[in-house]
Design a protein around this motif. Structure first.
Motif, PDB file in Angstrom:
ATOM      1  N   HIS A 168       0.847  -1.043  -0.143  1.00 39.78           N
ATOM      2  CA  HIS A 168      -0.025  -0.076  -0.117  1.00 39.78           C
ATOM      3  C   HIS A 168       1.029   1.276  -0.022  1.00 39.78           C
ATOM      4  O   HIS A 168       2.175   1.106   0.040  1.00 39.78           O
ATOM      5  N   ARG A 169       0.138   2.409  -0.077  1.00 33.85           N
ATOM      6  CA  ARG A 169       0.978   3.842  -0.413  1.00 33.85           C
ATOM      7  C   ARG A 169       1.938   3.461  -1.490  1.00 33.85           C
ATOM      8  O   ARG A 169       3.039   4.045  -1.154  1.00 33.85           O
ATOM      9  N   SER A 170       1.452   2.942  -2.614  1.00 34.69           N
ATOM     10  CA  SER A 170       2.347   2.442  -3.485  1.00 34.69           C
ATOM     11  C   SER A 170       2.169   3.671  -4.936  1.00 34.69           C
ATOM     12  O   SER A 170       1.161   4.545  -4.787  1.00 34.69           O
ATOM     13  N   HIS A 171       2.706   3.267  -5.798  1.00 36.79           N
ATOM     14  CA  HIS A 171       2.593   4.203  -6.949  1.00 36.79           C
ATOM     15  C   HIS A 171       2.482   3.262  -8.295  1.00 36.79           C
ATOM     16  O   HIS A 171       2.087   2.026  -8.245  1.00 36.79           O
ATOM     17  N   HIS A 172       2.892   3.802  -9.465  1.00 39.97           N
ATOM     18  CA  HIS A 172       2.442   2.915 -10.950  1.00 39.97           C
ATOM     19  C   HIS A 172       3.249   1.885 -10.833  1.00 39.97           C
ATOM     20  O   HIS A 172       4.632   1.511 -10.341  1.00 39.97           O
ATOM     21  N   ALA A 173       2.522   0.634 -11.058  1.00 43.12           N
ATOM     22  CA  ALA A 173       2.986  -0.475 -10.891  1.00 43.12           C
ATOM     23  C   ALA A 173       3.867  -1.210 -12.266  1.00 43.12           C
ATOM     24  O   ALA A 173       4.603  -2.180 -12.295  1.00 43.12           O
ATOM     25  N   GLY A 174       3.790  -0.283 -13.424  1.00 43.30           N
ATOM     26  CA  GLY A 174       4.455  -0.718 -14.452  1.00 43.30           C
ATOM     27  C   GLY A 174       4.219  -1.795 -15.144  1.00 43.30           C
ATOM     28  O   GLY A 174       2.852  -2.442 -15.225  1.00 43.30           O
ATOM     29  N   VAL A 175       5.141  -2.690 -15.622  1.00 40.67           N
ATOM     30  CA  VAL A 175       4.824  -3.880 -16.568  1.00 40.67           C
ATOM     31  C   VAL A 175       4.639  -5.067 -15.596  1.00 40.67           C
ATOM     32  O   VAL A 175       5.834  -5.601 -15.058  1.00 40.67           O
TER      33      VAL A 175
END
Lengths: 329, 329
Positions: free
Chosen positions: B112-119
């Protein structure tokens, strides 16, 4: 004909126990089929009694099997359904997993040598009723190809999910990955009518509106290439990772020919407090509130839950033809 | 312009470290973005450096964050990405989970409190490279409605899966649950052309061929009601069950306005031997063989794996405009 749920269960138990199924297994099967019928899922309900019974009589399913549980890793149980019905194996998972999940935070049940999984919603909901989150996948007799292919390799491979919602029924999602149920194509064949072009492919992998050609070919996945990829994920989880037969290795669930289907199911159960911390119940409620605040949206699973509540109070109506078949057995 | 992977990574590290990101985080981000670029996923590659850097400068992402891992249950870790980039949190999961999984049989990481997960494919594949099976879901800034609705509540909410295959590359599946990427609608708007009627809905929930109306409305899910239901499952897992922001609570990943996105990701990692027993490796290989024996079928993930291998040997070409933007930062 009208039945109370208890009367319908007794009817099913009688039909099974007269046909090489022991009392305990018959009760488990009867509960599941009557609950499916009550939820409005007739295709997984009392109509199945005929095939279930014939398979027991022919030894394609073992009506005396006791599912065996093995736990070699703290958070994983392997359940051998021993070529009996699937429901006693689900009962065993529902009895064993909650304690493991409360301790470990997550637990997995891998079920092999199993049979028709029925309405997955009913199984995952049992965990949500205990305050747990459950994900379930099952393979099934092959009817779908990988994307671009012609050979049926995947079943309709359903995915189901349930989560407990404070002061409300659990949120339950249950979907097969074919665009429509194969039964719809069979019905079109019987009526001699065409099917929409996006329901199925012929044996050359081409879209077809001919129900006969469709039944010789493959069902179209919901969501095209992405749906076929999801069916592949389910096949890996429910087939390869459980040690079960693959969909393309399984015999039919509708007749008494051949060896046992030997299908697989995987259940992953999560303790929401372990993954989401103390505020998790409020967050589950918040998400349901936001979704249902949009006027056009109907929460998945609610129709089945309402139908079951009404059936508990008022009983169910079952078609005479279905009852006649059961009584003959 | 042509770059070796190492040179491209150095370029990204330089751009980030000059803009309030520390060396360790910059390296983790650079590795992920360059790997995405090498896999042919430019939309999650070097084009993101501009927004990532501006967000660090504005404090919308914390370039000095260290993800924190907490393990209160044996098989579950909660990872607080602390409003830093997502990739250092994934690195932490990839370091911590394998030992837990080998011991417990299954493990879950709730981020949590994360950002763009990308591929996602690149993250799940790391576990398959270690002989483990991984499932991953992520939420994202809201762009899809629940089925029948008008309000964007779900992101394109991808699902990814990877399994180790004996003597072959891992099998990797990675799919977003929107019918098409939102970028395609943005491209149509720029060119002033119409979009197909099944890509998106306008703000009244009606299908639209107008790209401007689509961008004010919602993206269509892949597989209609079923795709929307799957996006709902992902929102429960990656949003509610991790304690992250919901998609509809998250700020944009493309600008430096507002508070941190605070998104969530969930990883479930399985020891295949725990669920499938000793023969499981052969069964994984058997399934891949059967699927790829159908001439029309291409195994998912293979194109990206081939592209990355070629990029490792021959480097990558990056558009001048993207390089110019990075050099300016």
């Amino acid at each position: 004909m009208h039945f109370t749920l208890a009367a319908a269960e007794t009817l099913v138990v009688d039909a099974l126990t007269r046909n090489r199924v022991d009392e305990a297994n018959a009760r488990s099967v009867a509960r599941a089929l009557v609950a499916a019928e009550a939820a409005g899922q007739g295709g997984h309900g009392l109509r199945r009694v005929e095939a279930y019974t014939k398979q027991a009589k022919a030894g394609k399913v073992d009506g005396f099997a006791r599912p065996q549980l093995e736990r070699q890793f703290p958070a994983v149980v392997r359940i051998d359904a021993c070529h009996g019905y699937a429901y006693p194996a689900f009962d065993l998972a529902a009895a064993a997993l909650p304690e493991i999940v409360r301790e470990q935070g997550i637990a997995l049940a891998a079920i092999h040598r199993s049979h028709h999984a029925g309405v997955l919603a009913l199984t995952v909901e049992r965990f949500a009723d205990m305050g747990l989150v459950a994900l379930m996948v099952a393979n099934a007799t092959a009817s779908m190809a990988a994307w671009g292919g012609r050979k049926p390799v995947f079943g309709t491979n359903p995915i189901a999910f349930a989560a407990p919602i404070p002061e409300a029924d659990p949120l339950v999602i249950d979907l097969a990955l074919s665009r429509v149920a194969r039964g719809k194509v069979m019905a079109a064949r019987q009526k001699g009518v065409a099917i929409p072009a996006d329901w199925a492919f012929d044996r050359n992998g081409q879209p077809t509106t001919d129900a006969v050609a469709a039944l010789e070919g493959t069902m179209a996945p919901s969501g095209e290439a992405k749906g076929a990829a999801l069916a592949m994920i389910v096949e890996f989880l429910a087939g390869a990772l459980t040690g079960a037969n693959f969909s393309f290795e399984s015999s039919s669930l509708f007749d008494d020919k051949g060896s046992a289907p030997g299908l697989g199911q995987m259940l992953v159960v999560i303790n929401p407090v372990a993954s989401g911390g103390k505020g998790v119940a409020e967050r589950l409620a918040r998400l349901v509130d936001e979704i249902s605040s949009d006027p056009g949206v109907r929460l998945p699973g609610r129709r089945g839950q309402t139908a079951r509540r009404q059936a508990l109070e008022h009983g169910i109506d079952v078609e005479d033809e279905v009852i006649a078949t059961i009584c003959e057995l």
